[in-house]
Design a protein around this motif. Structure first.
Motif, PDB file in Angstrom:
ATOM      1  N   CYS A  36       1.179   2.459  -6.633  1.00  0.00           N
ATOM      2  CA  CYS A  36       0.203   1.389  -6.388  1.00  0.00           C
ATOM      3  C   CYS A  36      -1.042   1.582  -7.254  1.00  0.00           C
ATOM      4  N   ALA A  37      -1.544   2.800  -7.323  1.00  0.00           N
ATOM      5  CA  ALA A  37      -2.720   3.076  -8.153  1.00  0.00           C
ATOM      6  C   ALA A  37      -2.417   2.825  -9.620  1.00  0.00           C
ATOM      7  N   ALA A  38      -1.216   3.177 -10.055  1.00  0.00           N
ATOM      8  CA  ALA A  38      -0.830   2.948 -11.445  1.00  0.00           C
ATOM      9  C   ALA A  38      -0.748   1.459 -11.753  1.00  0.00           C
ATOM     10  N   ALA A  39      -0.159   0.689 -10.846  1.00  0.00           N
ATOM     11  CA  ALA A  39      -0.038  -0.756 -11.069  1.00  0.00           C
ATOM     12  C   ALA A  39      -1.412  -1.415 -11.128  1.00  0.00           C
ATOM     13  N   ILE A  40      -2.341  -0.934 -10.321  1.00  0.00           N
ATOM     14  CA  ILE A  40      -3.695  -1.494 -10.320  1.00  0.00           C
ATOM     15  C   ILE A  40      -4.435  -1.082 -11.593  1.00  0.00           C
ATOM     16  N   THR A  41      -4.250   0.153 -12.020  1.00  0.00           N
ATOM     17  CA  THR A  41      -4.970   0.694 -13.179  1.00  0.00           C
ATOM     18  C   THR A  41      -4.471   0.124 -14.499  1.00  0.00           C
ATOM     19  N   TRP A  42      -3.168   0.065 -14.650  1.00  0.00           N
ATOM     20  CA  TRP A  42      -2.602  -0.387 -15.919  1.00  0.00           C
ATOM     21  C   TRP A  42      -2.679  -1.897 -16.005  1.00  0.00           C
ATOM     22  N   GLY A  44      -2.004  -5.810 -17.375  1.00  0.00           N
ATOM     23  CA  GLY A  44      -0.815  -6.587 -17.681  1.00  0.00           C
ATOM     24  C   GLY A  44      -0.006  -7.000 -16.469  1.00  0.00           C
ATOM     25  N   PHE A  45      -0.314  -6.476 -15.302  1.00  0.00           N
ATOM     26  CA  PHE A  45       0.402  -6.857 -14.095  1.00  0.00           C
ATOM     27  C   PHE A  45      -0.358  -7.980 -13.392  1.00  0.00           C
ATOM     28  N   PRO A  46       0.319  -9.050 -12.983  1.00  0.00           N
ATOM     29  CA  PRO A  46      -0.377 -10.110 -12.252  1.00  0.00           C
ATOM     30  C   PRO A  46      -0.785  -9.611 -10.859  1.00  0.00           C
ATOM     31  N   PRO A  47      -1.949 -10.050 -10.365  1.00  0.00           N
ATOM     32  CA  PRO A  47      -2.431  -9.579  -9.062  1.00  0.00           C
ATOM     33  C   PRO A  47      -1.446  -9.815  -7.923  1.00  0.00           C
ATOM     34  N   LEU A  48      -0.757 -10.941  -7.933  1.00  0.00           N
ATOM     35  CA  LEU A  48       0.212 -11.210  -6.873  1.00  0.00           C
ATOM     36  C   LEU A  48       1.385 -10.225  -6.945  1.00  0.00           C
ATOM     37  N   GLY A  49       1.798  -9.871  -8.143  1.00  0.00           N
ATOM     38  CA  GLY A  49       2.868  -8.890  -8.319  1.00  0.00           C
ATOM     39  C   GLY A  49       2.455  -7.508  -7.836  1.00  0.00           C
ATOM     40  N   ILE A  50       1.210  -7.140  -8.113  1.00  0.00           N
ATOM     41  CA  ILE A  50       0.695  -5.850  -7.650  1.00  0.00           C
ATOM     42  C   ILE A  50       0.663  -5.819  -6.130  1.00  0.00           C
ATOM     43  N   ALA A  51       0.142  -6.896  -5.530  1.00  0.00           N
ATOM     44  CA  ALA A  51       0.041  -6.949  -4.070  1.00  0.00           C
ATOM     45  C   ALA A  51       1.426  -6.894  -3.427  1.00  0.00           C
ATOM     46  N   ALA A  52       2.377  -7.635  -3.983  1.00  0.00           N
ATOM     47  CA  ALA A  52       3.734  -7.642  -3.418  1.00  0.00           C
ATOM     48  C   ALA A  52       4.406  -6.280  -3.581  1.00  0.00           C
ATOM     49  N   SER A  53       4.237  -5.668  -4.735  1.00  0.00           N
ATOM     50  CA  SER A  53       4.844  -4.352  -4.977  1.00  0.00           C
ATOM     51  C   SER A  53       4.255  -3.299  -4.049  1.00  0.00           C
ATOM     52  N   CYS A  54       2.931  -3.287  -3.930  1.00  0.00           N
ATOM     53  CA  CYS A  54       2.281  -2.303  -3.058  1.00  0.00           C
ATOM     54  C   CYS A  54       2.654  -2.536  -1.596  1.00  0.00           C
ATOM     55  N   ALA A  55       2.724  -3.796  -1.188  1.00  0.00           N
ATOM     56  CA  ALA A  55       3.118  -4.093   0.195  1.00  0.00           C
ATOM     57  C   ALA A  55       4.538  -3.606   0.458  1.00  0.00           C
ATOM     58  N   GLY A  56       5.433  -3.815  -0.487  1.00  0.00           N
ATOM     59  CA  GLY A  56       6.808  -3.354  -0.330  1.00  0.00           C
ATOM     60  C   GLY A  56       6.909  -1.837  -0.286  1.00  0.00           C
ATOM     61  N   LEU A  57       6.217  -1.167  -1.198  1.00  0.00           N
ATOM     62  CA  LEU A  57       6.244   0.297  -1.234  1.00  0.00           C
ATOM     63  C   LEU A  57       5.671   0.900   0.044  1.00  0.00           C
ATOM     64  N   LEU A  58       4.516   0.407   0.447  1.00  0.00           N
ATOM     65  CA  LEU A  58       3.871   0.947   1.643  1.00  0.00           C
ATOM     66  C   LEU A  58       4.636   0.566   2.910  1.00  0.00           C
ATOM     67  N   GLY A  59       5.245  -0.608   2.902  1.00  0.00           N
ATOM     68  CA  GLY A  59       6.060  -1.010   4.042  1.00  0.00           C
ATOM     69  C   GLY A  59       7.278  -0.116   4.210  1.00  0.00           C
ATOM     70  N   PHE A  60       7.964   0.161   3.100  1.00  0.00           N
ATOM     71  CA  PHE A  60       9.126   1.053   3.159  1.00  0.00           C
ATOM     72  C   PHE A  60       8.723   2.457   3.590  1.00  0.00           C
ATOM     73  N   ALA A  61       7.627   2.970   3.015  1.00  0.00           N
ATOM     74  CA  ALA A  61       7.167   4.319   3.367  1.00  0.00           C
ATOM     75  C   ALA A  61       6.800   4.388   4.850  1.00  0.00           C
ATOM     76  N   SER A  62       6.152   3.360   5.353  1.00  0.00           N
ATOM     77  CA  SER A  62       5.771   3.325   6.774  1.00  0.00           C
ATOM     78  C   SER A  62       6.998   3.272   7.676  1.00  0.00           C
ATOM     79  N   TYR A  63       7.969   2.450   7.297  1.00  0.00           N
ATOM     80  CA  TYR A  63       9.198   2.337   8.083  1.00  0.00           C
ATOM     81  C   TYR A  63       9.928   3.681   8.129  1.00  0.00           C
ATOM     82  N   ALA A  64      10.072   4.309   6.977  1.00  0.00           N
ATOM     83  CA  ALA A  64      10.790   5.588   6.910  1.00  0.00           C
ATOM     84  C   ALA A  64      10.043   6.677   7.678  1.00  0.00           C
ATOM     85  N   ALA A  65       8.721   6.691   7.578  1.00  0.00           N
ATOM     86  CA  ALA A  65       7.929   7.687   8.301  1.00  0.00           C
ATOM     87  C   ALA A  65       8.039   7.462   9.811  1.00  0.00           C
TER      88      ALA A  65
END
Length: 109
Positions: A36-42, A44-65
């Motif tokens: 998520c930090a990399a997508a925000i820092t680098w 060329g990524f559209p803001p909606l894509g960053i938000a969707a990617s981070c939501a998916g990553l954090l959602g999966f991590a939360s579910y697994a935890a």
């Protein structure tokens, strides 16, 4: 730290691995935080894509935890501490490596 796992945790009885913090939660949130930090820092990524990617990553991590608690491997505090430590380290590592990139000039071709 080094808090024992919950009673009846489905582990090999010979395993002496403490449950605090949850290393699974720490790993999942390290990866999620780093990406998520990399997508925000680098750029060329559209803001909606960053938000969707981070939501998916954090959602999966939360579910697994959360599953680690439901399955009886950890208590909620063990997973929460692992998640916080992993997320902080993931974001911190991305910021550190982005601010101080390794030079490849000295590597052979």
């Amino acid at each position: 730290l080094r808090e024992e796992r919950p009673d009846g945790a489905p582990l090999n009885p010979e395993t002496k691995d403490p449950g605090m913090p949850s290393s699974h939660a720490m790993s999942l949130f390290f990866l999620s935080g780093y990406l998520c930090a990399a997508a925000i820092t680098w750029s060329g990524f559209p803001p909606l894509g960053i938000a969707a990617s981070c939501a998916g990553l954090l959602g999966f991590a939360s579910y697994a935890a959360r599953w680690r608690v439901t399955a009886g491997y950890h208590t909620a505090p063990q997973v929460i501490v692992g998640s916080i430590l992993g997320g902080i380290n993931g974001v911190g590592w991305q910021r550190l490596t982005d601010a101080h990139p390794v030079s490849t000039d000295s590597l052979p071709p």
